[in-house]
Design an enzyme around this catalytic site. Structure first.
Site, PDB file in Angstrom:
ATOM      1  N   CYS A  81     -29.116   0.385  24.484  1.00 31.11           N
ATOM      2  CA  CYS A  81     -28.585   0.474  25.749  1.00 31.11           C
ATOM      3  C   CYS A  81     -28.189   1.927  26.065  1.00 31.11           C
ATOM      4  O   CYS A  81     -29.134   2.719  26.176  1.00 31.11           O
ATOM      5  CB  CYS A  81     -27.287  -0.358  25.788  1.00 31.11           C
ATOM      6  SG  CYS A  81     -26.449  -0.605  27.438  1.00 31.11           S
ATOM      7  N   GLU A  98     -31.117  -6.218  23.564  1.00 34.12           N
ATOM      8  CA  GLU A  98     -29.583  -6.121  23.094  1.00 34.12           C
ATOM      9  C   GLU A  98     -28.985  -7.221  22.777  1.00 34.12           C
ATOM     10  O   GLU A  98     -28.745  -8.265  23.819  1.00 34.12           O
ATOM     11  CB  GLU A  98     -28.931  -5.286  23.715  1.00 34.12           C
ATOM     12  CG  GLU A  98     -27.618  -4.714  23.142  1.00 34.12           C
ATOM     13  CD  GLU A  98     -26.705  -3.726  24.231  1.00 34.12           C
ATOM     14  OE1 GLU A  98     -25.800  -3.334  23.879  1.00 34.12           O
ATOM     15  OE2 GLU A  98     -27.096  -3.816  25.150  1.00 34.12           O
ATOM     16  N   LYS A 138     -25.584   0.631  16.165  1.00 37.36           N
ATOM     17  CA  LYS A 138     -25.373   1.621  17.199  1.00 37.36           C
ATOM     18  C   LYS A 138     -24.578   2.748  16.980  1.00 37.36           C
ATOM     19  O   LYS A 138     -23.370   2.291  16.420  1.00 37.36           O
ATOM     20  CB  LYS A 138     -25.028   0.716  18.496  1.00 37.36           C
ATOM     21  CG  LYS A 138     -24.985   1.615  19.975  1.00 37.36           C
ATOM     22  CD  LYS A 138     -24.584   0.718  21.129  1.00 37.36           C
ATOM     23  CE  LYS A 138     -24.757   1.339  22.259  1.00 37.36           C
ATOM     24  NZ  LYS A 138     -24.129   0.604  23.430  1.00 37.36           N
TER      25      LYS A 138
END
Length: 534
Positions: A406, A292, A356
């Protein structure tokens, strides 16, 4: 030896003292908190989860629903105080906030999660008059319903649902391909309720254990079926040779412009090692993974850095999937930032981009900021991120990939939507440096492994500081790396041609059905009480 020589009178006084509610209820609360926390990574003493809730269930017998709620809430709060102490390190060390703020946030978050255990304890008191077998099933359904609610309420915080504790028992958890992790939570809660019923019962013989046997029998049958499933030959699939690059970039350097060159060259150097290992692999598809926000710049916005990455990629000749911050054109007068994953093809051209979708409150954005302008984001190096809108499937590496960034991997429904959309491999990129040297990276990895079993696909994890690794479709960790060390690993993953499971296709039907059962039982218990009082 002194304890063994105590007189009968002394032993009797000790028994009476332990029977005093002012003593045994706090002990029950502490015991449940410690047992539940110890069942999670680390120390990951998975069998303790099967007895962790028994002390609370015994302690609330005979109380009013309000007092039962308080006992359960205290136990749940204690469990998470022991489970998420990493919150303090994250806020103080990386958020640069005072220690009292970190401790306060830790306690407040634990107290919030404890509310769900409190509601469950109150429910236990409401259904106490029901027959034991029905009562224990209702308690399992209610626990599942509350975990499902915790997953979705206020953006959700499904950290360490009780089902995750059972990852070491791989045969047992194979049925999550039908139920998701909620099925394992149901089973564990059912086992706890059955054991508590047996301890509290005044019956003899079979009647005493009648409620405890069904969940244990169900666990045995499911484990045998899971063992059989795991022994079957793996289905035919495509070979994907993947190289994971774990840069181990210190959080203090990650967004410091003075260290941009150092960070980028670290990933270049490790990636050349990774590509060399991939060239030794037999025929099949190839890909390199970075974690990430691996790039210390905004891809396609910082033109010079983007060009340098494209040139490096062209020379590399292997597809690269990497995390990066990105910038969209101005909306309402200001640009929109995203936490993204991009796939560069072997010739350096940019392929699909995933933004995301499930952002971390106070880490990536500030909820209710217009109402509370004094609130600030804990991570101040970059601005607030915008939410992504699409479950983008990465199709440039030979096999379709679904990417989770994540925190997203702890949401079962988000992962299964990628598989339902066509992904045959799940990839999760993360930066767990925030957690420091605590149990959180191990907890995070355990939750990610469940996504593989639920959806019947391999999962590949690239983490900045670890734990990186590869998990097969049965939840077996084929390889995992160290924490806080640079690490490069090449692994061949067999990707099934027909990916997906019942859970991938139909979602949380089990959790929703359990919620309906729990709600029906609660309404029936309430009406029964009203009739008795009228």
């Amino acid at each position: 030896m002194g304890f063994l020589n105590r007189s009968p009178e002394t032993a009797g006084r000790l028994r009476l003292r332990l029977q005093d509610p002012r003593v045994h209820r706090p002990l029950a609360v502490l015991s449940s908190g410690l047992l539940l926390a110890a069942s999670f990574p680390r120390p990951s003493l998975a069998p303790l989860a099967w007895i962790a809730l028994v002390p609370v269930l015994l302690a609330v017998r005979g109380l009013t629903a309000r007092r039962a709620f308080f006992v359960g809430w205290t136990a749940g709060t204690a469990a998470f105080i022991f489970t998420i102490p990493w919150i303090v390190a994250t806020i103080v060390e990386y958020g640069h906030l005072p220690l009292p703020v970190g401790i306060g946030a830790w306690i407040l978050l634990s107290a919030y999660v404890g509310l769900f255990t409190g509601a469950w304890a109150a429910f236990a008191r409401m259904v106490e008059p029901y027959p034991a077998v029905l009562r224990t099933l209702g308690l399992a359904a209610a626990w599942t319903a509350l975990e499902y609610l915790r997953t979705h309420l206020f953006t959700g915080f499904p950290w360490m649902l009780i089902g995750y504790s059972q990852l070491p028992f791989l045969p047992l958890i194979q049925f999550t391909a039908f139920t998701g992790v909620y099925g394992v939570s149901f089973l564990v809660a059912w086992g706890n309720a059955g054991l508590a019923s047996a301890f509290a019962s005044s019956e003899d013989g079979w009647k005493r254990i009648s409620a405890a046997v069904p969940p244990l029998l169900a666990a045995a049958v499911l484990s045998l079926h899971g063992a059989w499933e795991m022994s079957r030959p793996a289905p035919d699939g495509d070979a994907l040779h993947v190289a994971i690059v774990q840069g181990n970039i210190d959080q203090s350097k990650k967004w410091d412009p003075r260290h941009q060159r150092e960070v980028f060259e670290t990933y270049q150097r490790l990636t050349l090692q990774a590509a060399e290992r991939l060239r030794e692999a037999p025929q099949g598809f190839r890909i390199v993974l970075w974690p990430e926000t691996a790039t210390p710049f905004y891809f396609d916005y910082d033109i010079a850095w983007t060009g340098e990455l494209r040139d490096f990629q062209t020379a590399l000749g292997v597809p690269l999937l990497f995390g990066t911050p990105t910038v969209d054109p101005a909306v309402a007068g200001r640009p929109v930032l995203h936490n993204s994953v991009i796939l560069l093809s072997a010739d350096g051209s940019a392929g699909p981009r995933y933004d995301k979708m499930h952002l971390v409150p106070y880490g990536e954005y500030v909820p209710l900021k217009p109402l509370f302008p004094f609130l600030e984001k804990m991570v101040t190096a970059i601005g607030d991120f915008g939410e992504g809108r699409e479950f983008t499937i990465m199709r440039g590496a030979g096999v379709p990939l679904g990417t989770l960034i994540c925190y997203e991997v702890i949401f079962p429904d988000q992962a299964r939507r990628f598989v339902a959309a066509g992904a045959r491999v799940l990839v999760t990129v993360t930066n767990d440096a925030w957690f420091g040297r605590t149990g959180a990276p191990y907890q995070h990895f355990a939750m990610a492994a469940f996504r593989a079993v639920e959806n019947g696909v391999p999962l590949i994890r690239a983490a900045n500081t670890g734990i990186s690794g590869v998990v097969d479709a049965r939840g077996r960790a084929l390889r995992s790396g160290p924490l806080f060390e640079p690490w490069v690993h090449a692994q061949t993953v067999i990707v099934p041609k027909n990916a997906g499971t019942f859970y991938s296709r139909h979602g949380d039907l089990f959790a929703q059905a359990a919620s309906a059962v729990a709600l029906a039982m609660m309404i029936a218990a309430w009406r029964r009480k009203e009739r008795r009082l009228s």
